[in-house]
Design an enzyme around this catalytic site. Sequence first.
Site, PDB file in Angstrom:
ATOM      1  N   LYS A  65       0.868  -1.323   0.155  1.00 61.06           N
ATOM      2  CA  LYS A  65       0.214   0.031   0.063  1.00 61.06           C
ATOM      3  C   LYS A  65       0.883   1.211   0.158  1.00 61.06           C
ATOM      4  O   LYS A  65       2.016   1.158   0.141  1.00 61.06           O
ATOM      5  CB  LYS A  65      -0.787  -0.114   1.143  1.00 61.06           C
ATOM      6  CG  LYS A  65      -0.081   0.031   2.543  1.00 61.06           C
ATOM      7  CD  LYS A  65      -1.185  -0.223   3.761  1.00 61.06           C
ATOM      8  CE  LYS A  65      -0.378  -0.162   4.881  1.00 61.06           C
ATOM      9  NZ  LYS A  65      -1.191  -0.891   6.297  1.00 61.06           N
ATOM     10  N   ARG A  77     -11.186  -0.242  14.692  1.00 61.97           N
ATOM     11  CA  ARG A  77     -11.242   0.743  13.391  1.00 61.97           C
ATOM     12  C   ARG A  77     -11.988   0.354  12.403  1.00 61.97           C
ATOM     13  O   ARG A  77     -12.928   0.717  12.367  1.00 61.97           O
ATOM     14  CB  ARG A  77      -9.591   0.419  12.641  1.00 61.97           C
ATOM     15  CG  ARG A  77      -9.341   1.462  11.857  1.00 61.97           C
ATOM     16  CD  ARG A  77      -7.634   1.513  11.345  1.00 61.97           C
ATOM     17  NE  ARG A  77      -7.179   0.180  10.984  1.00 61.97           N
ATOM     18  CZ  ARG A  77      -5.754  -0.014  10.576  1.00 61.97           C
ATOM     19  NH1 ARG A  77      -5.099   1.091  10.731  1.00 61.97           N
ATOM     20  NH2 ARG A  77      -5.686  -1.225   9.909  1.00 61.97           N
ATOM     21  N   HIS A  79      -6.649  -7.320  12.908  1.00 62.11           N
ATOM     22  CA  HIS A  79      -5.287  -6.546  12.840  1.00 62.11           C
ATOM     23  C   HIS A  79      -4.876  -6.163  14.520  1.00 62.11           C
ATOM     24  O   HIS A  79      -5.713  -5.824  15.292  1.00 62.11           O
ATOM     25  CB  HIS A  79      -5.539  -5.104  11.994  1.00 62.11           C
ATOM     26  CG  HIS A  79      -4.374  -4.463  12.089  1.00 62.11           C
ATOM     27  ND1 HIS A  79      -3.276  -4.959  11.446  1.00 62.11           N
ATOM     28  CD2 HIS A  79      -3.962  -3.028  12.084  1.00 62.11           C
ATOM     29  CE1 HIS A  79      -2.303  -4.115  11.280  1.00 62.11           C
ATOM     30  NE2 HIS A  79      -2.465  -2.860  11.689  1.00 62.11           N
ATOM     31  N   ARG A  92       1.136 -10.741   7.109  1.00 63.11           N
ATOM     32  CA  ARG A  92       0.869  -9.277   6.496  1.00 63.11           C
ATOM     33  C   ARG A  92       2.187  -8.295   6.554  1.00 63.11           C
ATOM     34  O   ARG A  92       2.323  -7.567   7.654  1.00 63.11           O
ATOM     35  CB  ARG A  92      -0.196  -8.636   6.765  1.00 63.11           C
ATOM     36  CG  ARG A  92      -1.375  -9.451   6.383  1.00 63.11           C
ATOM     37  CD  ARG A  92      -2.669  -8.674   6.579  1.00 63.11           C
ATOM     38  NE  ARG A  92      -2.822  -7.922   7.772  1.00 63.11           N
ATOM     39  CZ  ARG A  92      -3.640  -8.357   8.909  1.00 63.11           C
ATOM     40  NH1 ARG A  92      -4.203  -9.567   8.862  1.00 63.11           N
ATOM     41  NH2 ARG A  92      -3.906  -7.690  10.004  1.00 63.11           N
ATOM     42  N   TYR A 109      14.448  31.403   7.521  1.00 59.24           N
ATOM     43  CA  TYR A 109      12.969  32.003   7.872  1.00 59.24           C
ATOM     44  C   TYR A 109      12.899  32.066   9.607  1.00 59.24           C
ATOM     45  O   TYR A 109      13.356  31.181  10.046  1.00 59.24           O
ATOM     46  CB  TYR A 109      11.855  31.192   7.397  1.00 59.24           C
ATOM     47  CG  TYR A 109      11.612  31.148   5.816  1.00 59.24           C
ATOM     48  CD1 TYR A 109      11.413  32.292   5.436  1.00 59.24           C
ATOM     49  CD2 TYR A 109      11.828  30.148   5.198  1.00 59.24           C
ATOM     50  CE1 TYR A 109      11.012  32.508   4.021  1.00 59.24           C
ATOM     51  CE2 TYR A 109      11.137  29.996   3.879  1.00 59.24           C
ATOM     52  CZ  TYR A 109      11.057  31.465   3.358  1.00 59.24           C
ATOM     53  OH  TYR A 109      10.774  31.432   2.020  1.00 59.24           O
ATOM     54  N   CYS A 156      13.197  25.017   4.765  1.00 58.77           N
ATOM     55  CA  CYS A 156      12.327  25.426   3.912  1.00 58.77           C
ATOM     56  C   CYS A 156      11.533  24.651   2.902  1.00 58.77           C
ATOM     57  O   CYS A 156      11.605  23.323   3.103  1.00 58.77           O
ATOM     58  CB  CYS A 156      12.989  26.476   2.958  1.00 58.77           C
ATOM     59  SG  CYS A 156      13.892  27.518   3.918  1.00 58.77           S
ATOM     60  N   ASP A 180      11.906  23.947  -0.546  1.00 54.93           N
ATOM     61  CA  ASP A 180      12.583  23.424  -1.261  1.00 54.93           C
ATOM     62  C   ASP A 180      14.267  23.309  -0.990  1.00 54.93           C
ATOM     63  O   ASP A 180      14.979  22.676  -1.679  1.00 54.93           O
ATOM     64  CB  ASP A 180      12.780  24.047  -2.911  1.00 54.93           C
ATOM     65  CG  ASP A 180      11.180  24.576  -3.036  1.00 54.93           C
ATOM     66  OD1 ASP A 180      10.268  23.554  -2.973  1.00 54.93           O
ATOM     67  OD2 ASP A 180      11.008  25.708  -3.036  1.00 54.93           O
TER      68      ASP A 180
HETATM   69  C1  LIG Z   1      -0.523  -1.647   7.009  1.00 58.39           C
HETATM   70  C2  LIG Z   1      -0.986  -2.892   7.599  1.00 58.39           C
HETATM   71  C3  LIG Z   1      -0.258  -3.889   7.685  1.00 58.39           C
HETATM   72  C4  LIG Z   1       1.255  -3.912   7.756  1.00 58.39           C
HETATM   73  O1  LIG Z   1       1.905  -3.636   8.885  1.00 58.39           O
HETATM   74  P1  LIG Z   1       3.155  -3.246   9.421  1.00 58.39           P
HETATM   75  O2  LIG Z   1       3.354  -2.854  10.482  1.00 58.39           O
HETATM   76  O3  LIG Z   1       3.732  -2.359   8.163  1.00 58.39           O
HETATM   77  O4  LIG Z   1       4.014  -4.412   9.119  1.00 58.39           O
HETATM   78  C5  LIG Z   1      -0.908  -5.203   8.081  1.00 58.39           C
HETATM   79  N1  LIG Z   1      -2.231  -5.460   8.210  1.00 58.39           N
HETATM   80  C6  LIG Z   1      -3.168  -4.123   7.940  1.00 58.39           C
HETATM   81  C7  LIG Z   1      -4.306  -4.285   8.108  1.00 58.39           C
HETATM   82  C8  LIG Z   1      -2.565  -2.987   7.595  1.00 58.39           C
HETATM   83  O5  LIG Z   1      -3.354  -1.804   7.579  1.00 58.39           O
END
Ligand SMILES: *Cc1c(COP(=O)(O)O)cnc(C)c1O
Length: 398
Positions: free
Chosen positions: A43, A141, A179, A238, A282, A329, A331
């Site tokens: 992602k 979530r 998750h 994951r 700045y 800044c 750039d």
């Molecule tokens: C982004 C994400 C992950 C990966 O998490 P990491 O901490 O980068 O390994 C796994 N599962 C879900 C649902 C996520 O949104």
Amino acid sequence: MDYLKRTWAEIHLDRLKLNMEGFRAALGRDAAGNTAQIMCVVKADCYGHCDRAIAPFLQDTLGVDWFAVSNLEEAVHMRDSGITGEILILGYTPPEAAGEIERYDIIQTVTELPYARELARYIAPGKRVRVHIKIDTGMTRIGLHAQGVSGEAAVNAVCDEAQEIVRTPGICAEGIFTHLAVADSDAPDDAAYTENQRAMILAVAAQLKKRLVLLEQVHYLNSAGGLYLNDSQSTLARLGIVLYGLCPNPALAVPFPLHPVMELRSRVAQVKTVKAGTCVSYGRTFTAPRDMEIATVCAGYADGYPRALSNRGAVLVGGKRAPIVGRVCMDQFMCDVTGLGVKSGDVATLIGTDGCETVTADDIAALCGTIGYEIVCGISKRVPRVIFRDGAAYNVYK
Ligand SMILES: *Cc1c(COP(=O)(O)O)cnc(C)c1O
């Protein structure tokens, strides 16, 4: 070379391989010696690293056949980039897009029964949308959530809802997942929280099996879970941040060497010698305490180099640390190169290694009060990604 003009990110594919091998070896094993299959999380443009280069490498060279993205645009982009493996969309997709999800053979996360019914409403007769059902076990979530009950009653409530989703015509449920919220913490309280989350998803999986609802995938490991839980029951892991060579939590050791995949470099535009009392940048937040050599570097917050680094942190020039002075800044920014022999055109390393010195995205994150994830994800589109393989640059993505 063209990319050396201003600011660029070097992406080292060989390091992805090392990180993946280390992660795979750290995963728990079941009695037969099997581990979870790795689902690479690609992602957000591979956490800012360039998905067009990385995803095909993962699939074609490293043999990865599971990918995860955050949304439909990313999923379609992966198909257009030649990814033929499984792609799971981890987040919400408007149900009107059911046809497109099906057409691209993508797996959609289902967050609740009404959403599954909406998806089904938009799918053509005779077609089915493949889904994994998300269970909210403590992240709060997205995902099925048992309201007002806990323990066994919550498991039953979630299973009732999941079963309805599985039975919905037009929906093809192939997995459940959850998750973990604190898998990157070793505080006893957090470890207990994670154990509860794991117990809940496994209880849901067991109960569904008892009800003869057969789902191929049950998954909950993220990078931290894969590193620290010694789990052998999640069918997929994951893998996100560790793939890119950063720690889920820099305070916790990773049991193998991580190789940060991204290095960020820029060039010195100008070096000037200034008198004590000279103000820099700045807001005049820095005044030279003595005569100094100040270098101006061609990167700024529009490149994703955080403004929070103003008067903090350092870059590397000629293998030496040059502290940032004054405000960063849009750039450009300035750094103190007094006595370092730096000249216009020299390369500055903002993230990465130069000689014996290294600055990691985690170092920068610590100075900015955030996490390495946000630093690498924030390196902006303006910065070309230069892809390295076998130690040599072979492609540039702009
Ligand atoms: C982004 C994400 C992950 C990966 O998490 P990491 O901490 O980068 O390994 C796994 N599962 C879900 C649902 C996520 O949104």
